[in-house]
Design a protein around this motif. Structure first.
Motif, PDB file in Angstrom:
ATOM      1  N   GLU A 102      40.191 -11.423  17.015  1.00  0.00           N
ATOM      2  CA  GLU A 102      41.189 -10.453  16.571  1.00  0.00           C
ATOM      3  C   GLU A 102      42.055 -11.009  15.451  1.00  0.00           C
ATOM      4  N   ILE A 103      42.283 -12.329  15.465  1.00  0.00           N
ATOM      5  CA  ILE A 103      43.116 -12.942  14.432  1.00  0.00           C
ATOM      6  C   ILE A 103      42.423 -12.891  13.081  1.00  0.00           C
ATOM      7  N   PHE A 104      41.150 -13.254  13.044  1.00  0.00           N
ATOM      8  CA  PHE A 104      40.423 -13.244  11.769  1.00  0.00           C
ATOM      9  C   PHE A 104      40.168 -11.809  11.291  1.00  0.00           C
ATOM     10  N   LEU A 105      39.942 -10.881  12.231  1.00  0.00           N
ATOM     11  CA  LEU A 105      39.777  -9.478  11.854  1.00  0.00           C
ATOM     12  C   LEU A 105      41.059  -8.942  11.242  1.00  0.00           C
ATOM     13  N   ALA A 106      42.202  -9.281  11.832  1.00  0.00           N
ATOM     14  CA  ALA A 106      43.482  -8.824  11.300  1.00  0.00           C
ATOM     15  C   ALA A 106      43.721  -9.395   9.904  1.00  0.00           C
ATOM     16  N   GLN A 107      43.355 -10.660   9.682  1.00  0.00           N
ATOM     17  CA  GLN A 107      43.499 -11.258   8.359  1.00  0.00           C
ATOM     18  C   GLN A 107      42.715 -10.477   7.312  1.00  0.00           C
ATOM     19  N   ASP A 108      41.455 -10.188   7.628  1.00  0.00           N
ATOM     20  CA  ASP A 108      40.577  -9.519   6.667  1.00  0.00           C
ATOM     21  C   ASP A 108      41.017  -8.071   6.418  1.00  0.00           C
ATOM     22  N   LEU A 109      41.276  -7.322   7.496  1.00  0.00           N
ATOM     23  CA  LEU A 109      41.601  -5.908   7.338  1.00  0.00           C
ATOM     24  C   LEU A 109      42.954  -5.694   6.669  1.00  0.00           C
ATOM     25  N   MET A 110      43.965  -6.446   7.083  1.00  0.00           N
ATOM     26  CA  MET A 110      45.289  -6.269   6.487  1.00  0.00           C
ATOM     27  C   MET A 110      45.284  -6.650   5.010  1.00  0.00           C
ATOM     28  N   SER A 111      44.575  -7.723   4.657  1.00  0.00           N
ATOM     29  CA  SER A 111      44.479  -8.108   3.245  1.00  0.00           C
ATOM     30  C   SER A 111      43.745  -7.040   2.448  1.00  0.00           C
ATOM     31  N   LEU A 112      42.641  -6.528   3.011  1.00  0.00           N
ATOM     32  CA  LEU A 112      41.854  -5.508   2.327  1.00  0.00           C
ATOM     33  C   LEU A 112      42.667  -4.240   2.107  1.00  0.00           C
ATOM     34  N   ILE A 113      43.402  -3.793   3.126  1.00  0.00           N
ATOM     35  CA  ILE A 113      44.173  -2.559   3.009  1.00  0.00           C
ATOM     36  C   ILE A 113      45.294  -2.717   1.996  1.00  0.00           C
ATOM     37  N   CYS A 114      45.991  -3.845   2.005  1.00  0.00           N
ATOM     38  CA  CYS A 114      47.079  -4.049   1.047  1.00  0.00           C
ATOM     39  C   CYS A 114      46.578  -4.016  -0.391  1.00  0.00           C
ATOM     40  N   ILE A 115      45.445  -4.676  -0.641  1.00  0.00           N
ATOM     41  CA  ILE A 115      44.875  -4.670  -1.991  1.00  0.00           C
ATOM     42  C   ILE A 115      44.361  -3.283  -2.349  1.00  0.00           C
ATOM     43  N   PHE A 116      43.722  -2.629  -1.397  1.00  0.00           N
ATOM     44  CA  PHE A 116      43.131  -1.315  -1.624  1.00  0.00           C
ATOM     45  C   PHE A 116      44.194  -0.267  -1.935  1.00  0.00           C
ATOM     46  N   VAL A 117      45.271  -0.259  -1.149  1.00  0.00           N
ATOM     47  CA  VAL A 117      46.337   0.731  -1.375  1.00  0.00           C
ATOM     48  C   VAL A 117      47.037   0.462  -2.701  1.00  0.00           C
ATOM     49  N   LEU A 118      47.247  -0.809  -3.036  1.00  0.00           N
ATOM     50  CA  LEU A 118      47.879  -1.135  -4.310  1.00  0.00           C
ATOM     51  C   LEU A 118      47.012  -0.658  -5.471  1.00  0.00           C
ATOM     52  N   TRP A 119      45.720  -0.876  -5.382  1.00  0.00           N
ATOM     53  CA  TRP A 119      44.810  -0.400  -6.432  1.00  0.00           C
ATOM     54  C   TRP A 119      44.864   1.114  -6.543  1.00  0.00           C
ATOM     55  N   LYS A 120      44.903   1.778  -5.406  1.00  0.00           N
ATOM     56  CA  LYS A 120      44.907   3.241  -5.391  1.00  0.00           C
ATOM     57  C   LYS A 120      46.180   3.803  -6.010  1.00  0.00           C
ATOM     58  N   LEU A 121      47.299   3.102  -5.813  1.00  0.00           N
ATOM     59  CA  LEU A 121      48.572   3.579  -6.351  1.00  0.00           C
ATOM     60  C   LEU A 121      48.621   3.485  -7.874  1.00  0.00           C
ATOM     61  N   PHE A 122      47.993   2.446  -8.438  1.00  0.00           N
ATOM     62  CA  PHE A 122      48.139   2.200  -9.873  1.00  0.00           C
ATOM     63  C   PHE A 122      46.877   2.471 -10.679  1.00  0.00           C
ATOM     64  N   HIS A 123      45.786   2.840  -9.995  1.00  0.00           N
ATOM     65  CA  HIS A 123      44.557   3.143 -10.715  1.00  0.00           C
ATOM     66  C   HIS A 123      44.726   4.420 -11.513  1.00  0.00           C
ATOM     67  N   LYS A 124      44.352   4.381 -12.772  1.00  0.00           N
ATOM     68  CA  LYS A 124      44.479   5.543 -13.647  1.00  0.00           C
ATOM     69  C   LYS A 124      43.088   5.966 -14.103  1.00  0.00           C
ATOM     70  N   GLY A 125      42.549   6.953 -13.424  1.00  0.00           N
ATOM     71  CA  GLY A 125      41.261   7.502 -13.823  1.00  0.00           C
ATOM     72  C   GLY A 125      41.432   8.658 -14.796  1.00  0.00           C
ATOM     73  N   ARG A 126      40.366   9.129 -15.370  1.00  0.00           N
ATOM     74  CA  ARG A 126      40.408  10.272 -16.261  1.00  0.00           C
ATOM     75  C   ARG A 126      39.360  11.298 -15.849  1.00  0.00           C
ATOM     76  N   PRO A 127      39.514  11.878 -14.655  1.00  0.00           N
ATOM     77  CA  PRO A 127      38.544  12.869 -14.202  1.00  0.00           C
ATOM     78  C   PRO A 127      38.704  14.180 -14.940  1.00  0.00           C
ATOM     79  N   LYS A 128      37.676  15.005 -14.860  1.00  0.00           N
ATOM     80  CA  LYS A 128      37.719  16.289 -15.532  1.00  0.00           C
ATOM     81  C   LYS A 128      38.782  17.179 -14.921  1.00  0.00           C
ATOM     82  N   ASN A 129      38.921  17.149 -13.619  1.00  0.00           N
ATOM     83  CA  ASN A 129      39.917  17.956 -12.936  1.00  0.00           C
ATOM     84  C   ASN A 129      40.839  17.011 -12.167  1.00  0.00           C
TER      85      ASN A 129
END
Length: 218
Positions: A102-129
């Protein structure tokens, strides 16, 4: 000129334009959804760094009566020769195979989510809609983030409820089981982070229906 640009971004046909009140309402919902996602990221980052996921209380009279266990290490107050005490922290390493998964799973998942959410907040795509992509992708990713955060949190909470043991490395010189243990501050912070992410996803995905209805009516 502005209306033409906005209609093109909204994906509305020529001559069809939603009223200003609806656009203002949409802007507020989008801003609130973004704000909630940002707060969720901050809380997720806080929970990941706090060394207090599980709090162990040892038998009264022992040299160390309280141990704070995080996902990166463990901290406790160690007595000094002069009768005082100082904070001692020991880091969890990959070679500490005796530690629960559980300790190593928490390390991996929490790190992944923090990076993922940060990317999602600042990612600037140019979709058609732009807005439809925001509704579908943004809302779905927020929903996924909120549920993913809960995995290590609920596992840790379960370990506390069943008074689960931890086999620390021998040189830590810490007991396998406590006299009593409680859920730490980080678990409640993480649950709050999940709540903000899930609320953000609900706001964003609910607006998708309003947007589709507006396109049909106009």
């Amino acid at each position: 000129m502005f209306q033409k640009w906005l209609k093109r971004k909204l994906g509305l046909a020529d001559g069809k334009f939603p009223d200003a009140a609806w656009l203002i309402h949409l802007a507020y919902i989008r801003l609130i959804g973004f704000t909630f996602a940002a707060i969720g990221w901050i809380l997720c980052l806080t929970a990941m760094g706090v060394v207090e996921w599980r709090v162990w209380y040892l038998m009264p009279g022992t040299s160390t009566e309280k141990i704070r266990i995080g996902i990166w290490g463990v901290c406790f107050m160690e007595p000094t020769p002069d009768g005082d005490s100082r904070k001692q922290c020991l880091e969890f390493l990959d070679e500490h195979l005796s530690l629960p998964n559980e300790i190593f799973l928490a390390q991996d998942l929490m790190s992944l989510i923090c990076i993922f959410v940060l990317w999602k907040l600042f990612h600037k795509g140019r979709p058609k809609n732009v807005l439809l992509i925001f509704f579908w992708v943004g809302g779905t990713l927020n929903l996924l983030s909120g549920f993913t955060i809960l995995i290590p949190l609920l596992w840790k909470m379960y370990s506390v409820l069943v008074n689960d043991s931890i086999h620390f490395p021998n040189y830590f010189q810490l007991p396998v089981l406590p006299y009593e243990q409680n859920a730490g501050f980080a678990i409640y912070v993480g649950i709050s982070a999940s709540g903000f992410q899930l609320t953000s996803s609900i706001l964003i995905l609910s607006e998708k229906c309003w947007f589709s209805e507006c396109k049909r009516n106009n």
